[in-house]
Write a protein that holds these residues in place. Structure first.
Motif, PDB file in Angstrom:
ATOM      1  N   ALA A 219      -5.901   1.613  -0.403  1.00 34.43           N
ATOM      2  CA  ALA A 219      -6.277   0.763   0.223  1.00 34.43           C
ATOM      3  C   ALA A 219      -5.601   0.441   1.668  1.00 34.43           C
ATOM      4  CB  ALA A 219      -6.951  -0.644   0.001  1.00 34.43           C
ATOM      5  N   ALA A 220      -4.642   0.548   1.154  1.00 35.26           N
ATOM      6  CA  ALA A 220      -3.562   0.030   2.308  1.00 35.26           C
ATOM      7  C   ALA A 220      -3.827   2.148   3.260  1.00 35.26           C
ATOM      8  CB  ALA A 220      -2.357   0.172   2.419  1.00 35.26           C
ATOM      9  N   PHE A 221      -2.979   2.645   2.409  1.00 33.14           N
ATOM     10  CA  PHE A 221      -3.460   4.717   2.653  1.00 33.14           C
ATOM     11  C   PHE A 221      -4.584   4.712   4.031  1.00 33.14           C
ATOM     12  CE2 PHE A 221      -3.198   8.696   2.387  1.00 33.14           C
ATOM     13  CZ  PHE A 221      -2.676   9.176   3.079  1.00 33.14           C
ATOM     14  N   GLN A 247      -2.496  -3.307   7.262  1.00 38.05           N
ATOM     15  CA  GLN A 247      -0.890  -4.291   7.010  1.00 38.05           C
ATOM     16  C   GLN A 247      -1.234  -5.611   6.624  1.00 38.05           C
ATOM     17  OE1 GLN A 247      -0.624  -5.652  11.221  1.00 38.05           O
ATOM     18  NE2 GLN A 247       1.322  -3.263  10.945  1.00 38.05           N
ATOM     19  N   SER A 248      -2.874  -5.985   6.080  1.00 34.02           N
ATOM     20  CA  SER A 248      -3.249  -7.232   5.029  1.00 34.02           C
ATOM     21  C   SER A 248      -3.248  -6.516   3.688  1.00 34.02           C
ATOM     22  CB  SER A 248      -4.525  -7.363   5.809  1.00 34.02           C
ATOM     23  OG  SER A 248      -5.816  -6.454   5.088  1.00 34.02           O
ATOM     24  N   PHE A 249      -2.376  -5.442   3.525  1.00 34.19           N
ATOM     25  CA  PHE A 249      -2.875  -5.557   1.593  1.00 34.19           C
ATOM     26  C   PHE A 249      -1.630  -5.922   1.210  1.00 34.19           C
ATOM     27  CE2 PHE A 249      -6.572  -2.729   3.508  1.00 34.19           C
ATOM     28  CZ  PHE A 249      -7.373  -3.463   2.570  1.00 34.19           C
ATOM     29  N   PRO A 250      -1.947  -6.166   0.267  1.00 37.36           N
ATOM     30  CA  PRO A 250      -0.183  -6.844  -1.178  1.00 37.36           C
ATOM     31  C   PRO A 250      -0.029  -5.393  -1.424  1.00 37.36           C
ATOM     32  CG  PRO A 250      -1.918  -7.834  -2.099  1.00 37.36           C
ATOM     33  CD  PRO A 250      -2.633  -7.010  -0.701  1.00 37.36           C
ATOM     34  N   GLY A 256       5.284   3.060   2.679  1.00 41.29           N
ATOM     35  CA  GLY A 256       3.526   2.207   2.552  1.00 41.29           C
ATOM     36  C   GLY A 256       3.642   1.509   4.277  1.00 41.29           C
ATOM     37  N   GLN A 257       4.234   0.802   4.416  1.00 39.76           N
ATOM     38  CA  GLN A 257       4.220  -0.445   5.474  1.00 39.76           C
ATOM     39  C   GLN A 257       5.292   0.479   6.474  1.00 39.76           C
ATOM     40  OE1 GLN A 257       5.972  -3.888   4.846  1.00 39.76           O
ATOM     41  NE2 GLN A 257       6.075  -3.311   2.524  1.00 39.76           N
TER      42      GLN A 257
END
Length: 441
Positions: A219-221, A247-250, A256-257
């Protein structure tokens, strides 16, 4: 009115009409066809008139196939079933009704088990799909975008076919994640070929697979990719919105960050916000601890933004901000990191993009001859591997060569002509795609 046959009594007790009996007869016949391996029992059919004669006892005996099937249904001989029910035996029908229910339950269980067995999918099949995704991601940068596109499409089709063959939730989850990862790679391949509209659609699709499976690294990617595509299309403000979403995905690891932060820095570079851009660049320059996740680190390849790719992106950010000194610092760092790797691990596209950004930084400082020297090695990259990111960087360098004070230099004129030919034969232009709005303007 009392039934004239035990068969009729049993049917009456069950509350069946002809369609009900016909359905049960067919089910029992299909079970016998599987058990006896005799196709004569498959999909039995009869008319309602024949059914009425059986119930009324006006037939002496059905054919052998129907006799065996009816006996299997009620666990009684055909002679008993076509004879009148015994008087004075009130338990006869109720006992047969119970036996019929048990037989029906057993048949239903058998049919369902056979259906599940036919949809069984070996874990090895799923492991192969996962390995294929890893291999595609890890060879992405050593292949032309169009080859990646074709292989990813086939891989996605294969995984979708396997998805239809399993009822096991865990297997479905694993396959959907693999399909989502493949879709994310398709989005990047479409971008590399200059098709930003399709790249956006594919990135959103990857995000939907991530949402369904709750696989937050994907999801973040996907959200980060949408942010990247937004600033390529000249929408840096919208890019920031996608970055905040990413940035909101845990559950996203350090790599990835760091990728998200690099995309954030580029977006702020487009907005001319030097303070925020620099802060995003510096956020992951000195990290003491590293957390891993199942996409950026375990699948890796195109999903992993290692030090050389981060430095390449940061160099672009400072070119955007016209900070030649820091742009040279990061782009030279890319070339140093690439040179330290074994030849088989170097990414020629990353090297070419970093060289192009370094040339832009040098031109900003008026160092035209050094810029021409830095660009020479990019010629070895075959036209079908000159993806959109590289092409647009080269176009930007060409535009810088038309500005003062280098515009009148003979070196600038010759270099500009060579770069025009370089982009003319590149994959995005040959495929008829329209050029994106320049990433660097």
């Amino acid at each position: 009115m009392a039934s004239k046959t035990l068969l009729g009594a049993l049917i009456e007790k069950a509350g069946w009409e002809f369609p009900d009996f016909h359905r049960e007869l067919r089910n029992a016949g299909n079970e016998l066809a599987r058990t006896l391996k005799d196709p004569r029992f498959r999909n039995l059919d009869m008319s309602e008139a024949t059914f009425r004669r059986w119930v009324a006892g006006t037939v002496s005996r059905p054919t052998s196939v129907f006799s065996q099937t009816i006996q299997h249904m009620f666990d009684r001989t055909i002679a008993e079933l076509l004879a009148p029910p015994r008087e004075g035996d009130p338990t006869a029908v109720s006992r047969q009704d119970l036996e019929r229910e048990l037989a029906m339950t057993a048949r239903e269980a058998s049919d369902h088990a056979a259906s599940v067995a036919s949809a069984f999918l070996s874990d090895l099949s799923i492991e192969q799909v996962q390995e294929d995704v890893r291999q595609l991601a890890r060879t992405y940068n050593s292949r032309p975008p169009f080859d990646v596109l074709r292989e990813a499409r086939q891989l996605r089709t294969n995984a979708e076919g396997l998805l239809d063959r399993t009822h096991i939730p865990e297997q479905k989850q694993q396959l959907l994640i693999a399909i989502g990862q493949t879709t994310a790679l398709l989005a990047l391949a479409a971008f590399g070929l200059g098709s930003l509209g399709e790249a956006n659609r594919l990135a959103r699709s990857a995000g939907m697979y991530a949402e369904v499976t709750r696989f937050t690294p994907l999801a973040a990617f996907a959200a980060g990719t949408l942010g990247m595509l937004a600033y390529w299309e000249g929408r840096p403000g919208e890019a920031i919105r996608f970055i905040r979403q990413a940035q909101s995905f845990p559950g996203v690891g350090t790599a990835g960050q760091a990728r998200i932060a690099a995309i954030e820095a580029r977006a702020y570079g487009h907005l001319g916000d030097q303070r925020r851009a620099a802060a995003a660049v510096e956020r992951f320059l000195d990290v003491d601890t590293f957390e891993r996740d199942g996409l950026h680190d375990e699948v890796a390849g195109e999903f992993l933004h290692g030090p050389e790719r981060l430095a390449r992106s940061h160099g672009t950010t400072f070119v955007l901000l016209r900070d030649g000194s820091r742009a040279r610092e990061h782009t030279r760092r890319v070339l140093e990191l690439q040179a330290s790797l074994p030849a088989g691990q170097r990414i020629s596209r990353i090297d070419a993009e970093a060289r192009t950004d370094l040339a832009a930084a040098l031109i900003l400082g008026g160092e035209i001859e050094e810029a021409a020297e830095v660009l020479k090695p990019i010629a070895v990259l075959a036209p079908d591997r000159r993806a959109n990111g590289l092409v647009e960087r080269v176009v930007h360098v060409g535009r810088l060569l038309t500005t003062e004070p280098v515009r009148t230099s003979p070196v600038a004129a010759a270099l500009r002509e060579a770069l025009e030919e370089y982009t003319r034969v590149a994959a995005p232009r040959q495929l008829g795609g329209t050029a994106a709005r320049l990433v660097i303007e």
